[in-house]
Scaffold this active site. Structure first.
Site, PDB file in Angstrom:
ATOM      1  N   ARG A 179       0.804  -1.221   0.000  1.00 33.54           N
ATOM      2  CA  ARG A 179       0.000   0.000   0.000  1.00 33.54           C
ATOM      3  C   ARG A 179       0.840   1.277   0.000  1.00 33.54           C
ATOM      4  NH1 ARG A 179      -2.278  -4.051   2.864  1.00 33.54           N
ATOM      5  NH2 ARG A 179      -4.483  -4.478   2.447  1.00 33.54           N
ATOM      6  N   HIS A 220      -0.996  -2.570  -4.411  1.00 33.45           N
ATOM      7  CA  HIS A 220      -0.450  -3.516  -5.387  1.00 33.45           C
ATOM      8  C   HIS A 220      -0.343  -2.939  -6.796  1.00 33.45           C
ATOM      9  CE1 HIS A 220      -0.031  -6.449  -2.400  1.00 33.45           C
ATOM     10  NE2 HIS A 220      -1.196  -7.063  -2.499  1.00 33.45           N
ATOM     11  N   HIS A 247       2.788 -13.016  -5.351  1.00 30.11           N
ATOM     12  CA  HIS A 247       1.663 -13.075  -4.416  1.00 30.11           C
ATOM     13  C   HIS A 247       1.062 -14.479  -4.348  1.00 30.11           C
ATOM     14  CE1 HIS A 247      -1.792 -11.624  -2.140  1.00 30.11           C
ATOM     15  NE2 HIS A 247      -1.254 -10.412  -2.102  1.00 30.11           N
ATOM     16  N   ASP A 263      -1.875  -9.762   8.433  1.00 29.09           N
ATOM     17  CA  ASP A 263      -1.704  -9.101   7.134  1.00 29.09           C
ATOM     18  C   ASP A 263      -0.755  -7.942   7.344  1.00 29.09           C
ATOM     19  OD1 ASP A 263      -1.878  -8.291   4.518  1.00 29.09           O
ATOM     20  OD2 ASP A 263      -3.907  -7.478   4.659  1.00 29.09           O
ATOM     21  N   GLU A 295       5.117 -12.630   0.943  1.00 24.97           N
ATOM     22  CA  GLU A 295       5.393 -11.633  -0.090  1.00 24.97           C
ATOM     23  C   GLU A 295       6.690 -10.910   0.269  1.00 24.97           C
ATOM     24  OE1 GLU A 295       1.712  -9.235  -0.659  1.00 24.97           O
ATOM     25  OE2 GLU A 295       0.836 -10.823   0.593  1.00 24.97           O
TER      26      GLU A 295
END
Length: 446
Positions: A140, A170, A261, A343, A414
């Site tokens: 982000r 992304h 991803h 996350d 990631e």
């Protein structure tokens, strides 16, 4: 005592696995030993690849129909990887296990499903990004705004489409995962693969006022760049991802943060819902970056110790994911509640001789599925990793084997620079200056 014994067995497994991988990577005697043992078995398939037609869809860069190809890479240990040129996407990774081989990543069966669901170019729906290459900027950027010092201009402000709450996620609405990459097969001593190339123009992700994600207009990313991504598979069961990105502009700097991803479930993508919660996770990081309520880092690195974010030793993925009563070393609100699970970006520990692996890369993370015996070791030269536990899968998407994917179905590693780095001067820089080339590497070793 039972838990202590399990931790010891897992550490023993990983120690053996890491030693084997390092030995293979540096050309140690293990290869010869395995070759000698294999001489008494039936001949195994050799390294190879197959290129097949996968479908046709519109190329966003030209507006014309274009062919999408699928590459199948296979080695002599029964591992098989399928990669499609749409989004430079990993579709499947088949890995042997106690019950036979299984596909250990989430994916779709058809090109139409990838186009419709993976990263659909309609704000504010951002898709799921199964297996795709994310860019120009993974993760982000706050409010879709950042500034750069440009040669001869000073500081210039750039704006991007907003597609994830108030933020850009992304790469944008039509990111690298929506593009059709040029392809070329790769044959190397001891490895096969595919080289995928994408040219991204100056102003990529720009948009007129009122266009999706750009109510006031978007400048897009500065500078023209070329990305060359090479996937290779070897007989050590290592899937190697090498990114070479060149800033083609003579007088424009830009920002760059690329990642893959893939969502992993070592029990198999078709395994029962919640199977990933039982898999053991280790992340080589003593700190992580807590975020605000829109998933933008607060600007400091918090200790994982004493929190559910501590994966410095093995824990089941789901063991503490619901423990919102535990401290998380962040102010004001609970991190697990806001993200509906994990996350977040973990700040990888500095490299040491003990964490140095194939190609001189740093240990990032390890995942182990006790049931199948499969394990995954992630190596990288990147400073961080986004560990995401598929919190926003709701059972509405049907995967490649015909099963619906639900929350907690899998997890991502990631490898990346930190979220919102262009607006956080204390974070590692993501700038790629005019004329420069950046090389990064990540290995998924099974």
């Amino acid at each position: 005592m039972r838990e202590i014994g399990r931790q010891r067995r897992l550490r023993r497994l990983v120690t053996i696995g890491l030693a084997a991988m390092v030995a293979i990577a540096v050309g140690g005697s293990l290869v010869a030993t395995q070759a000698k043992a294999a001489s008494t078995r039936p001949a195994a398939p050799k390294l190879g690849l197959i290129r097949q037609f996968f479908g046709t869809t519109t190329n966003p860069q030209t507006g014309r129909p274009a062919t999408v190809w699928r590459y199948t890479l296979f080695n002599n240990r029964g591992m098989r990887v399928q990669i499609i040129t749409y989004g430079a996407t990993v579709q499947t990774i088949w890995v042997p296990g106690r019950g036979g081989p299984a596909d250990v990543v989430l994916g779709f069966k058809t090109l139409a499903d990838y186009v419709k669901f993976n990263s659909p170019p309609v704000a504010p729906t951002t898709g799921v990004y199964f297996g795709e290459t994310v860019g120009r900027y993974a993760n982000r950027i706050a409010k879709g705004v950042f500034s750069l010092n440009q040669p001869g201009q000073g500081k210039v402000t750039y704006t991007l489409p907003v597609n994830n709450g108030p933020n850009a996620l992304h790469g944008g609405i039509v990111g690298f995962g929506n593009m059709i990459w040029a392809d070329q097969p790769v044959f190397l001593p001891g490895a096969v693969g595919v080289q995928l190339t994408l040219n991204s123009p100056n102003g990529d992700q720009s948009g007129a006022a009122g266009s999706p994600g750009c109510p006031n207009g978007c400048t897009g990313y500065p500078a023209a760049i070329r990305v060359v991504l090479t996937y290779t598979l070897n007989n050590a069961n290592q899937l190697v991802l090498r990114y070479t990105t060149t800033n083609l502009s003579r007088n424009l700097n830009t920002i760059l943060n690329l990642t893959n991803h893939s969502y992993f479930n070592l029990a198999g993508e078709s395994s029962f819902p919640g199977s990933a919660y039982h898999q053991q996770i280790l992340i080589n990081a003593n700190r992580y970056t807590p975020t605000d309520t829109t998933s933008i880092p607060l600007g400091f690195n918090a200790s994982v110790f004493g929190t559910p974010f501590n994966f410095t030793r093995f824990f089941p993925m789901g063991a503490r994911i619901a423990d919102v009563s535990a401290p998380d070393n962040s102010p004001g609100f609970n991190q697990l509640l806001e993200a509906q699970g994990y996350d977040h970006n973990w700040v990888l520990n500095p490299q040491t001789p003990g964490t140095t692996g194939p190609l001189g890369l740093n240990l990032c993370a390890i995942a182990v599925d006790p049931g199948s015996g499969r394990h995954l070791v992630v190596w990288t030269d990147q400073p961080g990793v986004q560990f995401y536990t598929s919190n926003f899968l709701t059972g509405t998407l049907v995967g490649i084997s015909g099963h619906a994917y639900r929350q907690g179905q899998a997890y991502t590693f990631e490898t990346q620079h930190f979220p919102n780095s262009p607006n956080q001067p204390n974070f590692p820089s993501t700038e790629l200056n005019a004329g420069q080339t950046q090389n990064t590497t990540t290995i998924f070793a099974f």
